[in-house]
Each structure stands twice: as structure tokens, then as C-alpha cells.
Write an enzyme that holds these catalytic residues in place. Structure first.
Site, PDB file in Angstrom:
ATOM      1  N   PRO A 147       0.291  -1.143   0.083  1.00  0.00           N
ATOM      2  CG  PRO A 147      -0.928  -1.474   2.096  1.00  0.00           C
ATOM      3  CD  PRO A 147       0.425  -2.121   1.370  1.00  0.00           C
ATOM      4  CD  GLU A 148       4.936   2.468  -2.379  1.00  0.00           C
ATOM      5  OE1 GLU A 148       5.035   3.807  -2.577  1.00  0.00           O
ATOM      6  OE2 GLU A 148       5.929   2.136  -1.790  1.00  0.00           O
TER       7      GLU A 148
ATOM      8  CE  LYS B 120       3.169   5.539   3.422  1.00  0.00           C
ATOM      9  NZ  LYS B 120       4.244   4.781   3.005  1.00  0.00           N
TER      10      LYS B 120
ATOM     11  NE  ARG C 106       9.811  -0.038   4.334  1.00  0.00           N
ATOM     12  CZ  ARG C 106       8.615   0.990   4.365  1.00  0.00           C
ATOM     13  NH1 ARG C 106       8.150   2.038   4.848  1.00  0.00           N
ATOM     14  NH2 ARG C 106       7.782  -0.060   2.986  1.00  0.00           N
TER      15      ARG C 106
END
Length: 268
Positions: free
Chosen positions: A2-3, A51, A250
Site C-alpha cells: 500500500p502506497e 497513506k 527499509r
């Protein structure tokens, strides 16, 4: 993953399914909301902010949710089988007479006054897909710390809202610069902001995210998720490494030949 584009699509589906109708079922399965019942209240709108998802309901209340890595909202018609995951992963159920929205694996779910939404989204920078988009302000925020690595600056939602790990890696590749290059050394950084907007706009109505204009599933992205495979531009093996402060790392993907600047940690 999800972005900003995925969240925008989710908000559209939820809005179309729920807005304008009273809730016939409300089941919020997190301890602090276990006694909350929104049944009978009309859903006014569902809007994305970066987001984040804001479901505004009658009575001045907002249900705030965030998908993070693997959360999702699924919409079903009456009698349709729920397919979003096992039953124990359900965190929220909102239903009208026509549709049921089910939230799976939601790491963030809270109810607040609509007037207090700034408490959860007020820190965000300009939203790439929102009505508040301001490229000059986004650029100002990105350049406020010129020594910060580009990849980290792009992921910081306080700079511009909506970029996640996929777009971070893809944007750096398209601009031919290393994710470890200090943001202050990026040539024509306004191009970075403009291309980020262009990519998210292009993908917000697509089912499958594409950054290469290539229809084949294994060639839709330049570098993300392709470690060790040939760069689609030059053939050099794509590299991957963790990037970010301790505890906030990340995965980052890049081509060491196509992208100029510091090359990150040496392969282990």
C-alpha cells in the site's frame, strides 16, 4: 504494497460502497473500540490523506485507519464470500444495506472527532494525490535537510505524503541517482517532485502498478523487488540493501551502473 495510489483507490471503493447510507452493522475489533457502535449513523465520506484513510460519519466522528505494510479494506456485496484473509485477522466491519466493508490486518484503527483529524494527519506534507498538493512546499520540505539521503527524504511523509518503498526506489532509478545521494546534491530536484506526482497520478486508476510502461508482469517496475536480476536498462545486476536509521530500515533497490552517487553498503 500500500502506497499513495493504493490508498487512493481504497478510499474510492469505500466511499462508493458506504457514503450516503446509514450503517446497519458496526464491529470494531480492537480493544479500545470494542464498545463503540456506529450503527445507524450515516457515512458522509471516505477520503485519503497520504497513506491514511479517514472515514467520516454522522455526528462529527472519523474512523482513522492506516494500512502500513499488509493491511487492506475489502468491499463485498450481500451473500458474497469474504476473501481478504482468515477471520481472526479482521479488525473492522462496516456494513450498509448494499455493501459490507471489511478491514483486514489494520495496524492502526482509531475513532476521533472529525475536528481533531489534524492530530493524526496534521504532520503530513503535501499529498501527491490530494487537493492540498503544493510542489513548491514539497520541495522546500525535502531540501530543508540537504545532507539527508534521498531515499530517506522521500519516505518521510512530513516532506510529501504518499511515497512508499516502491516509489522511493523507482523514482531514484528514473532520475539516475543513488538512493544514498544527499538530497541537496540532486540536480534539478524540482524534477523529482514533478515525476513523483506524475507516477502516482498515472497509477491511481490502474490495478497493477507500472513505472516502465511495459505490460509484462515481470517488467512493470525498473528495480523494486528485482535484486540480482539484470537491470532493464543496462543489464547490470540490481542491488538491494536496507536503508534508514536503526530500527526504521527499509529495503532499497537500485542499479549501481545507471544510478550515480554513493552505492550504499557493500554486498554481504
Amino acid at each position: 504494497m500500500p502506497e499513495g495510489d493504493t490508498v487512493w483507490q481504497t478510499a474510492q471503493r469505500l466511499h462508493q460502497a458506504l457514503a450516503g447510507s446509514p450503517l446497519t452493522r458496526s464491529d470494531l475489533r480492537v480493544p479500545r473500540l470494542a464498545t463503540v457502535d456506529l450503527t445507524g449513523r450515516q457515512v458522509l465520506e471516505v477520503v485519503p490523506r497520504g497513506k491514511h484513510l479517514l472515514t467520516r460519519v454522522e455526528g462529527g466522528l472519523t474512523l482513522h485507519s492506516h494500512l502500513r505494510m499488509d493491511g487492506s479494506w475489502q468491499v463485498y456485496e450481500p451473500g458474497e464470500r469474504w476473501r481478504g484473509g482468515p477471520h481472526h485477522q479482521i479488525r473492522a466491519i462496516l456494513a450498509t444495506a448494499a455493501h459490507t466493508a471489511v478491514g483486514y490486518r489494520l495496524p492502526v484503527l482509531e475513532l476521533l472527532r472529525t475536528g481533531d483529524e489534524d492530530r493524526v494527519v496534521g504532520h503530513l506534507g503535501p499529498d501527491l494525490l490530494g487537493p492540498d498538493w503544493d510542489p513548491d512546499e514539497a520541495l522546500r520540505r525535502l531540501l530543508a535537510d540537504p545532507s539527508r539521503p534521498l531515499g530517506e527524504a522521500l519516505l518521510d511523509q512530513r516532506n510529501l505524503a504518499g511515497i512508499g518503498n516502491v516509489y522511493k526506489s523507482e523514482l531514484c532509478f528514473v532520475l539516475r541517482v543513488s538512493p544514498w545521494l544527499p538530497i541537496g546534491e540532486v540536480s534539478s530536484p524540482e524534477r523529482l517532485v514533478a515525476h513523483a506526482k506524475k507516477l502516482l497520478e498515472a497509477n491511481r486508476n490502474r490495478r497493477a502498478r507500472v513505472t516502465t510502461a511495459e505490460p509484462r508482469p515481470d517488467r512493470r517496475l525498473w528495480v523494486y523487488g528485482r535484486p540480482g536480476r539484470p537491470c532493464l536498462r543496462c543489464g547490470t545486476p540490481v542491488r538491494a540493501a536496507d536503508q534508514g536509521r536503526a530500527g526504521q530500515e527499509r529495503s532499497t533497490f537500485w542499479c549501481p551502473s545507471c544510478q550515480a552517487g554513493p552505492q550504499g553498503p557493500a554486498p554481504s
